[in-house]
Enzyme design. Structure first.
Site, PDB file in Angstrom:
ATOM      1  N   ARG A 141       0.810  -1.213   0.000  1.00  0.00           N
ATOM      2  CA  ARG A 141       0.000   0.000   0.000  1.00  0.00           C
ATOM      3  C   ARG A 141       0.851   1.274   0.000  1.00  0.00           C
ATOM      4  O   ARG A 141       0.373   2.345  -0.341  1.00  0.00           O
ATOM      5  CB  ARG A 141      -0.939  -0.044   1.213  1.00  0.00           C
ATOM      6  CG  ARG A 141      -1.794   1.181   1.438  1.00  0.00           C
ATOM      7  CD  ARG A 141      -2.737   1.416   0.277  1.00  0.00           C
ATOM      8  NE  ARG A 141      -3.546   2.613   0.486  1.00  0.00           N
ATOM      9  CZ  ARG A 141      -3.113   3.858   0.340  1.00  0.00           C
ATOM     10  NH1 ARG A 141      -1.851   4.080  -0.018  1.00  0.00           N
ATOM     11  NH2 ARG A 141      -3.908   4.873   0.555  1.00  0.00           N
ATOM     12  N   LYS A 142       2.083   1.145   0.431  1.00  0.00           N
ATOM     13  CA  LYS A 142       2.999   2.294   0.529  1.00  0.00           C
ATOM     14  C   LYS A 142       2.302   3.492   1.159  1.00  0.00           C
ATOM     15  O   LYS A 142       2.196   4.569   0.577  1.00  0.00           O
ATOM     16  CB  LYS A 142       3.581   2.672  -0.838  1.00  0.00           C
ATOM     17  CG  LYS A 142       4.452   1.574  -1.432  1.00  0.00           C
ATOM     18  CD  LYS A 142       5.323   2.062  -2.560  1.00  0.00           C
ATOM     19  CE  LYS A 142       6.136   0.958  -3.187  1.00  0.00           C
ATOM     20  NZ  LYS A 142       5.342  -0.030  -3.941  1.00  0.00           N
ATOM     21  N   PHE A 143       1.853   3.291   2.392  1.00  0.00           N
ATOM     22  CA  PHE A 143       1.233   4.390   3.135  1.00  0.00           C
ATOM     23  C   PHE A 143       2.197   5.561   3.222  1.00  0.00           C
ATOM     24  O   PHE A 143       3.402   5.356   3.411  1.00  0.00           O
ATOM     25  CB  PHE A 143       0.887   3.923   4.563  1.00  0.00           C
ATOM     26  CG  PHE A 143      -0.201   2.899   4.624  1.00  0.00           C
ATOM     27  CD1 PHE A 143      -1.515   3.230   4.306  1.00  0.00           C
ATOM     28  CD2 PHE A 143       0.076   1.592   5.017  1.00  0.00           C
ATOM     29  CE1 PHE A 143      -2.528   2.279   4.378  1.00  0.00           C
ATOM     30  CE2 PHE A 143      -0.924   0.640   5.101  1.00  0.00           C
ATOM     31  CZ  PHE A 143      -2.234   0.986   4.780  1.00  0.00           C
TER      32      PHE A 143
END
Ligand code: S5P
Length: 477
Positions: free
Chosen positions: A307-309
């Protein structure tokens, strides 16, 4: 006197005082050698001591940035002392054994965490003695990245040190020394050739590579690393890799749930981790999640939502557990950018979840021209230190990024076919990334876009496992 002349004179003097001898000798580790060094004798020759410290200072120390100097016990200690005085930098002393009385200190001298220490050593063969000292200094929180040494025997020490993120600067290499001695008629050309042949054919003995492994996560097998992980997902992942004999992660970057499930049916048994981008799936639904979870159980792999927050903590905690994806309910681990600061980890750490969770923090990226700098990478690793139970590992490209053997290096940007795509992705080969410290290797289009994904997955799996097996034996070149 100019530098080259002074170095030449030093080489000849070392020969004259028997600090370097030629003949037939057996080393401590039982190896036969036609050349032998004993630099302990230099303490009897103040002029030589002075010349060595002058040369080391002007050729290397003067250009380095450091707070302390530490000699490898014992031969290098007097040289380290001279250098400390000359450079006006404090010295640290490493004990070989901690004292049994009083303070059980291994390192004597005053220092603070994150200060830089430069190592001084006389002769390097495999580099294992230097690494023992490096290891003890690093345990105390010191940053050790440089070693200045008098003589490099050119038998693998430089490479071993580099693998452990220590750059070595030597006054003389064995080849340079031999050349000076032959040119000045100290030894015959024949002896020179014999020593050269010996150097070309003899590597550091294996006993030393096991000493090296004691300080290097790269040489530790996954099952051992499971034992030192503080995050339960990292522990599980290490154990799955050891059991299934695969360190391959497949990145299923497909847009239909049926396609993803069909692919996993074929490659599931060959992977330890499945990486998803659920926001690209056009027919995402809860039924898909159920089937994904069942497949993870059936084939024994974990799920990573990539998700690569990258937002403030409050937003990220909502993105993690709410919305249509409800990532926290099914993903074993997620990817996270360190860019917004520590709040992002705080948010994920405190997010309530019924299951164990883990975070891979992005410390480096594979794409061309990305804006991550070495300082950003360092600060990312530092940020993670406060959250040992949350951290599964780092997404990065280099072994030097972190030391902790309980954490996992996840490396994407891997393909056998081509060196890059046309949108900035840069690829390395599977062998190369394992050499660069990868523990779990992400392959996407290399498998997903191939004609026969199963055959391709087996191919990647086998190359990766072979490279890892070599690496734990300390045989990587
Ligand atoms: O630096 C990175 C980090 C990641 S997670 N570079 C990457 O390529 N990734 C991801 O790995 C990317 O989002 C993609 O899902 C996968 C690589 O896919 P491939 O098809 O290029 O192998």
């Amino acid at each position: 006197m100019d530098f080259t002349k002074q170095l030449e004179e030093l080489a000849i003097n070392l020969f004259k005082i028997d600090a370097v001898k030629f003949g037939e000798f057996t080393t401590k580790s039982g190896m036969k050698t036609p050349v032998y060094f004993d630099l302990r004798v230099i303490v009897s020759y103040p002029a030589i001591m002075e010349s060595i410290s002058d040369l080391l200072y002007s050729s290397s120390l003067i250009s380095l940035e450091y707070d302390h100097i530490c000699g490898v016990p014992y031969t290098a200690l007097p040289i380290a002392t001279l250098l400390s005085v000359k450079a006006k930098k404090s010295m640290l002393m490493r004990r070989k054994e901690a004292k049994s009385y009083g303070t059980k200190k291994l390192i004597e001298g005053h220092f603070s965490k994150n200060q830089k220490c430069c190592i001084v050593e006389d002769v390097v063969t495999s580099g294992s003695s230097v690494l023992e000292t490096v290891n003890d200094l690093r345990k105390e929180g010191l940053v050790v990245e440089q070693a200045v040494i008098i003589l490099d025997r050119e038998q693998g020490g430089r490479q071993n040190l580099e693998k452990n993120r220590v750059k070595m600067m030597s006054l003389l290499t064995m080849s340079e020394l031999i050349k000076i001695l032959v040119d000045n008629n100290c030894i015959t050309k024949e002896i020179g050739v014999e020593v050269k042949n010996y150097l070309n054919s003899t590597k550091a003995p294996s006993v030393e590579s096991s000493e090296v492994s004691a300080v290097n996560r790269l040489n530790m097998p996954y099952e051992k690393r499971a034992g030192v992980s503080r995050n339960s997902i990292a522990k599980q992942l290490f154990n799955i890799m050891a059991t299934k004999k695969t360190n391959l992660c497949i990145s299923v970057d497909l847009t239909s749930s049926v396609q993803i499930l069909n692919l996993l049916e074929k490659v599931g048994e060959h992977v330890c981790l499945v990486k998803t981008h659920v926001d690209i799936i056009e027919d995402f639904n809860s039924d898909f999640v159920e089937q994904l979870k069942q497949m993870a159980t059936k084939f024994n792999f974990l799920l990573l939502e990539d998700r690569k927050f990258a937002d403030i903590g409050n937003t990220v905690s909502l993105q993690y557990s709410k919305g249509i994806y409800k990532i926290s309910e099914w993903a074993d681990c997620v990817t996270v950018h360190s860019l917004p600061g520590e709040g992002i980890l705080k948010a994920l750490n405190s997010a309530s979840s019924d299951k164990s969770k883990g975070v891979f923090l992005l410390a480096e990226m594979s794409s061309e021209g990305n804006l991550i700098t070495p300082d950003y990478t360092k600060a990312t690793v530092k940020m993670a230190e406060k959250y040992p139970q949350l951290m599964t590992g780092f997404v990065c490209q280099n072994a030097a990024t972190f030391d902790d053997p309980g954490l996992i290096q996840l490396t994407p940007g891997v393909q056998l076919e081509k060196p890059k795509d046309n949108l900035g992705q840069v690829y390395n080969t599977p062998e190369k990334v394992i050499e660069n410290g990868a523990d779990v290797v992400v392959v996407g289009r290399g498998i997903v876009a191939s004609k026969n994904p199963e055959t391709e997955a087996v191919l990647y799996k086998n190359i990766l496992w072979k490279s890892y097996s070599k690496r734990i034996l300390g045989k990587m070149e």
